[in-house]
Design an enzyme around this catalytic site. Structure first.
Site, PDB file in Angstrom:
ATOM      1  CB  THR A 135      -0.870   0.023   1.287  1.00  0.00           C
ATOM      2  OG1 THR A 135      -1.410  -1.260   1.526  1.00  0.00           O
ATOM      3  CG2 THR A 135      -1.998   1.024   1.193  1.00  0.00           C
ATOM      4  NE  ARG A 137      -8.337  -8.083   0.296  1.00  0.00           N
ATOM      5  CZ  ARG A 137      -7.315  -7.280   0.566  1.00  0.00           C
ATOM      6  NH1 ARG A 137      -6.905  -6.425  -0.337  1.00  0.00           N
ATOM      7  NH2 ARG A 137      -6.707  -7.332   1.736  1.00  0.00           N
ATOM      8  CB  VAL A 138     -12.940  -4.035  -0.549  1.00  0.00           C
ATOM      9  CG1 VAL A 138     -12.515  -2.667  -0.026  1.00  0.00           C
ATOM     10  CG2 VAL A 138     -13.681  -3.883  -1.872  1.00  0.00           C
ATOM     11  N   GLY A 139      -9.808  -4.415   0.670  1.00  0.00           N
ATOM     12  CA  GLY A 139      -9.003  -4.458   1.890  1.00  0.00           C
ATOM     13  C   GLY A 139      -9.260  -3.272   2.797  1.00  0.00           C
ATOM     14  CG  ASP A 140      -6.062  -2.029   5.422  1.00  0.00           C
ATOM     15  OD1 ASP A 140      -5.639  -2.742   4.489  1.00  0.00           O
ATOM     16  OD2 ASP A 140      -5.342  -1.222   6.026  1.00  0.00           O
ATOM     17  CB  THR A 152       1.086  -0.477   4.633  1.00  0.00           C
ATOM     18  OG1 THR A 152       1.520  -1.504   3.720  1.00  0.00           O
ATOM     19  CG2 THR A 152       2.216  -0.190   5.615  1.00  0.00           C
ATOM     20  N   GLY A 153      -0.519  -3.345   5.303  1.00  0.00           N
ATOM     21  CA  GLY A 153      -0.348  -4.692   5.825  1.00  0.00           C
ATOM     22  C   GLY A 153      -1.408  -5.634   5.301  1.00  0.00           C
ATOM     23  N   GLY A 199      -4.677  -6.627   5.036  1.00  0.00           N
ATOM     24  CA  GLY A 199      -5.837  -5.795   5.263  1.00  0.00           C
ATOM     25  C   GLY A 199      -6.945  -6.400   6.082  1.00  0.00           C
TER      26      GLY A 199
END
Length: 343
Positions: free
Chosen positions: A208, A236-239, A259-260, A262
């Site tokens: 990210t 898919r949607v992350g953080d 960042t990581g 998610g």
């Protein structure tokens, strides 16, 4: 000839006034380009130099906005745009591939003055997702727009749509092929796919870019942008576009960009948790960041990091991986650039 005492007294007052003014008006910025298994042995000297140069360019671009009296939101947007335009980072032109061989991008931004926020998820034809997230915040009644709807809004705002293959890069495509080889050893059922995906190395699940800033008016802002997870499926949607998980800012506490992996950052509401610890428990950002990243996430397998700036211009950059692309600068701190965990 001796200097008159009155002149000495006047110059002393000016010096005191200037130092007091500087102390009262801190400004600062921090950026990240992703965390993960980032080890020095994997870099040639030339590659390391290129990464450091791009991180420097991004933080200096944002800092210049602040130095000239600009808003933290503008500084965050400017810094992230530099990283989105670079193929080195998993955002914009360096975005990873989905399982189907395309790119789906997410981003969010938040204003610490009033908690106004904007986010986009799963966009495929937007060159700068962070700029579109800013338009959502400024020019819509919504916080998050996704997919085709987000792109329809973009067209109404005069944003030119681009071809998805603009985001293609050879290293990211090779990473997709490796990930698919691992995944396709499992059968095509959803349950077995999930098990196989969990077994992928963490580097396939993170990456990210982001920025946090404090301007001369005391306003905080945070933003995050990403290409998501290599070989992601099912929309898919992350953080990164989730306010409170990957991005959070409020003037009463701090600004955070994460960042990581998610899924962990969503489940543990990482960005807002850090700010809540600062606000309600009177923790420093160093304490709050360390607690969440190393004491909450690490024991359960949540890998990654955050960048944090508070209302006094203090900066903290905690992470629990072998490296995190990062840089920072303030009116009291020279430009700092780091990649590995021993610097």
């Amino acid at each position: 000839m001796k200097t008159p005492l009155l002149a000495i007294f006047a110059s002393s007052l000016i010096a005191l006034s200037n130092s007091a003014f500087a102390a009262e008006t801190p400004f600062a910025i921090a950026i990240h380009g992703g965390a993960g298994t980032i080890e020095k042995a994997r870099f040639t000297p030339a590659q390391e130099k290129q990464y450091r140069a791009k991180l420097t360019q991004a933080v200096e671009t944002g800092y210049k906005v602040l130095q000239q009296g600009g808003e933290s939101l503008d500084a965050v947007t400017a810094a992230i745009t530099v990283l989105e335009q670079s193929p080195y980072f998993n955002a914009g032109r360096g975005a990873v591939y989905t399982y189907d061989g395309g790119h789906e991008l997410d981003a969010s931004i938040m204003d610490g003055r009033n908690r106004e926020a904007g986010a986009v998820a799963g966009v495929k034809h937007i060159e700068s997702p962070i700029k579109l997230a800013r338009l959502v915040m400024d020019n819509s009644v919504h916080v998050m727009l996704s997919g085709q709807g987000a792109e329809e809004f973009a067209k109404e705002q005069g944003v030119e749509l681009i071809e998805n293959n603009l985001f293609d890069t050879e290293p990211r495509y090779k990473a997709l092929l490796k990930a698919k080889q691992k995944l396709e050893k499992a059968k095509a059922t959803s349950k077995e796919y999930q098990a196989a995906h969990k077994a992928l190395p963490n580097n396939y699940k993170m990456g990210t870019v982001g920025a946090v800033a404090l301007d001369k008016n005391g306003n905080l802002a945070a933003g995050t942008s990403t290409g998501g997870m290599t070989a992601k499926r099912y929309g898919r949607v992350g953080d990164a576009p989730v306010i409170g998980a990957g991005t959070f800012a409020e003037n009463e506490s701090c600004a955070v960009s994460a960042t990581g992996h998610g899924e962990y950052f969503i489940r543990y509401n990482v960005a807002s948790d850090i700010c809540a610890r600062v606000k309600y428990q009177n923790k420093t950002i160093e304490q709050a960041g360390d607690e969440v990243i190393n004491q909450v996430l690490a024991p359960i397998g949540g890998t990654g990091g955050v960048i944090i700036v508070d209302t006094k211009g203090n900066i903290s950059l905690p992470f629990n991986t072998s490296g995190m692309y990062r840089a920072s600068k303030s009116n009291t701190q020279a430009t700092y650039v780091g990649i590995f965990n021993d610097e």
